[in-house]
Design an enzyme around this catalytic site. Sequence first.
Site, PDB file in Angstrom:
ATOM      1  N   ASP A 129     132.712 -20.875 109.829  1.00 42.58           N
ATOM      2  CA  ASP A 129     134.164 -20.726 109.716  1.00 42.58           C
ATOM      3  C   ASP A 129     134.544 -19.347 109.188  1.00 42.58           C
ATOM      4  OD1 ASP A 129     133.027 -21.217 107.251  1.00 42.58           O
ATOM      5  OD2 ASP A 129     134.070 -23.108 106.923  1.00 42.58           O
TER       6      ASP A 129
ATOM      7  N   ASP B  13     127.663 -35.856 116.328  1.00 49.11           N
ATOM      8  CA  ASP B  13     126.254 -35.450 116.325  1.00 49.11           C
ATOM      9  C   ASP B  13     125.383 -36.453 115.569  1.00 49.11           C
ATOM     10  OD1 ASP B  13     126.577 -33.223 117.836  1.00 49.11           O
ATOM     11  OD2 ASP B  13     126.361 -31.763 116.219  1.00 49.11           O
TER      12      ASP B  13
END
Length: 538
Positions: free
Chosen positions: A289, A136
Site C-alpha cells: 500500500d 486466498d
Amino acid sequence: MAQDSQRIVIPEALQLSRDDIGVQFALMWEFVKAPLIVPLLQLGVVICLIMSLMLFCERVYMGIVIVLVKLFWKKPEERYNWQALQEDMESGNSDFPAVLIQIPMFNEREVYKLSIGAASNLSWPADRLVIQVLDDSTDPEIKQMVELECQRWASKGINIRYQIRENRVGYKAGALKEGLKRSYAKHCEYVAIFDADFQPEPDYLRRAIPFLVNNPEIALVQGRWRFVNANECLLTRMQEMSLDYHFTVEQEVGSATHAFFGFNGTAGVWRIAAINEAGGWKDRTTVEDMDLAVRASLRGWKFVYLGDLQVKSELPSTFKAFRFQQHRWSCGPANLFRKMVMEIVRNKKVRFWKKVYVIYSFFFVRKIIAHMVTFIFYCVVLPLTILVPEVQVPIWGAVYIPSVITILNSVGTPRSIHLLFYWILFENVMSLHRTKATLIGLLEAGRVNEWVVTEKLGNTLQKVADAAKNKTSAAKAVKRHRFRFAERLNKTELVFALFLFICGCYDYVHGKNNYFIYLFLQTITFFIAGVGYIGTII
C-alpha cells in the site's frame, strides 16, 4: 597408586579462590572500561541525543502544523471541488461512475460476513457497483463459507463476485493485482479497498467519490479507521493511542500540506488510472500500500485524507498477533525506503520540499529513527550508563525531551491520558521488535518478506461473554483463543527484563539519579510481555 597417578595436579599459582576470581574480573573490567567501554558508550549517548532531537523537532513541527490546520486551513470539501452526485430522472444513474469494491481475505472465519455485508449495503446504484471478494483462504471449509455468503448476497440482486487463485503469489498485492485484471473490472473507474474486518458506512462512497470525480489530479481518498474493540483490553487501548496520533496528526498534516501520506492499505478509494500509471500493485515489500502511494505521488498525483469519514475496524487483541503485525509494519517501510530513496531523489516531477518531506520526515524520522531511538536509548544506552557512571546523560535528553514528545503523541486520544505512563512503558517494549524489524528491512535480511495475516476475532469475544452471562458452556469458544503457557513465553522480553532489573538494583544501591524507579517499572512491563499476558489485562 594407580588412582594417584591419574590425579590431575593444578599448580598452586593457578589455583584461585572465588575472591581472587572476582578481583581478576574487576581488574579486567577497569582495564577495558576506560579505553573502550566509556568512549563507545559516550558515542552512543551522543548519537541517541541527536536522534532524540530529530524526533523532537519533527513532533513539534507536526504539532504546530496541525494546530494551524485546525484553526486556519480550509476543510477538504472547501480546498477541492466537491459536489454531491445526484440521481437524474432522465439519465438515470449514468452520472454515477462505476466503482469496484475489493475485499481481500485469507482464512477470515470470524469476520468475512461483516465486510461482505457492509460492502453490500453501500448506498450506490447497484448497476454501477461491483463487489469483488478476493479469497486466498487455504481452509476448504472457510472457502465454502465465504462463497455461500457471496451467493446469498447475489440472490438479493447484489453484483458480487467470488474470486480465488491457485496460489498466494504476492499475498495481498498479488490478489489485488489479479482482481483488476478481470474483464468485468475493466469498465470501473475507481476501486475501493476494504480488509476483511472493515465495515464502511452506507454513505462512504457518496462522500468519497465526488473528490475523485470533480478533481482529476486526485488519485486517492483515504478514510479514518474507527476501532470497535478499543475497550477490549489494555493492549487494544495502547494501540488506539498510537494509531490515533497517526490519523489525527500525521495523515492530516500530510494531506493538508503536501497532499501526500502513506495509503493505509484499506478504507481508501483509488482512481484506477493512477494505479496503472504508477506501475500497478507490486509485492517487493510487505507494505504494498505504501509502495503504491509513494510511486503515485512521484508521478504528481495528490491524496486527500478525510478524518470524519470513519470506517469500523478491529485491533489485534492478542500480543502474538500484534507482534507479527508490528514486524510487518516496521520492516516493510524500512525496506521500501532502501529500495526507493534514490528514485525519490532523482525524481523531477515533484517539488524539492515534497521530496524532503517524504525522505526525511515520512521515512527517515517516523519509520526508522522513531523506532530505533526509543529502544536503543531508553532500553540499552540509558541503563548501561548506570553501570558506567563515568558517562553522563543530560537531564534534558533523558527527561525533558521525551516528556514533550510523549505529550505531543497523546493529543490524538485525550480519553486515555490517564494511561499515558503505561503507554510509554509499553511502547518501549514494542520498540524492541520494531527496531529489529527495521534493521531487517534496511539490511534486507532474514524475515524481510515475512507475511503473517493478523488474526481477527470479530464478534467471537462478545459471543463468549454473552454465553458466560447466560451460564452456558463457553469452554469450546474460549479454547480456540487460549495459548498454553509455554507458547506465551517470549524469551527476548524476559532477557531484557532481567537486564533492566539488574541495572535497576545497581542504581538503587549506587546511583544518584533515581533511574531505578523507571527501570523497575520497565522491568515489570517487559516481564508481563515476556509471559504473554498483556492482551489479557482489562
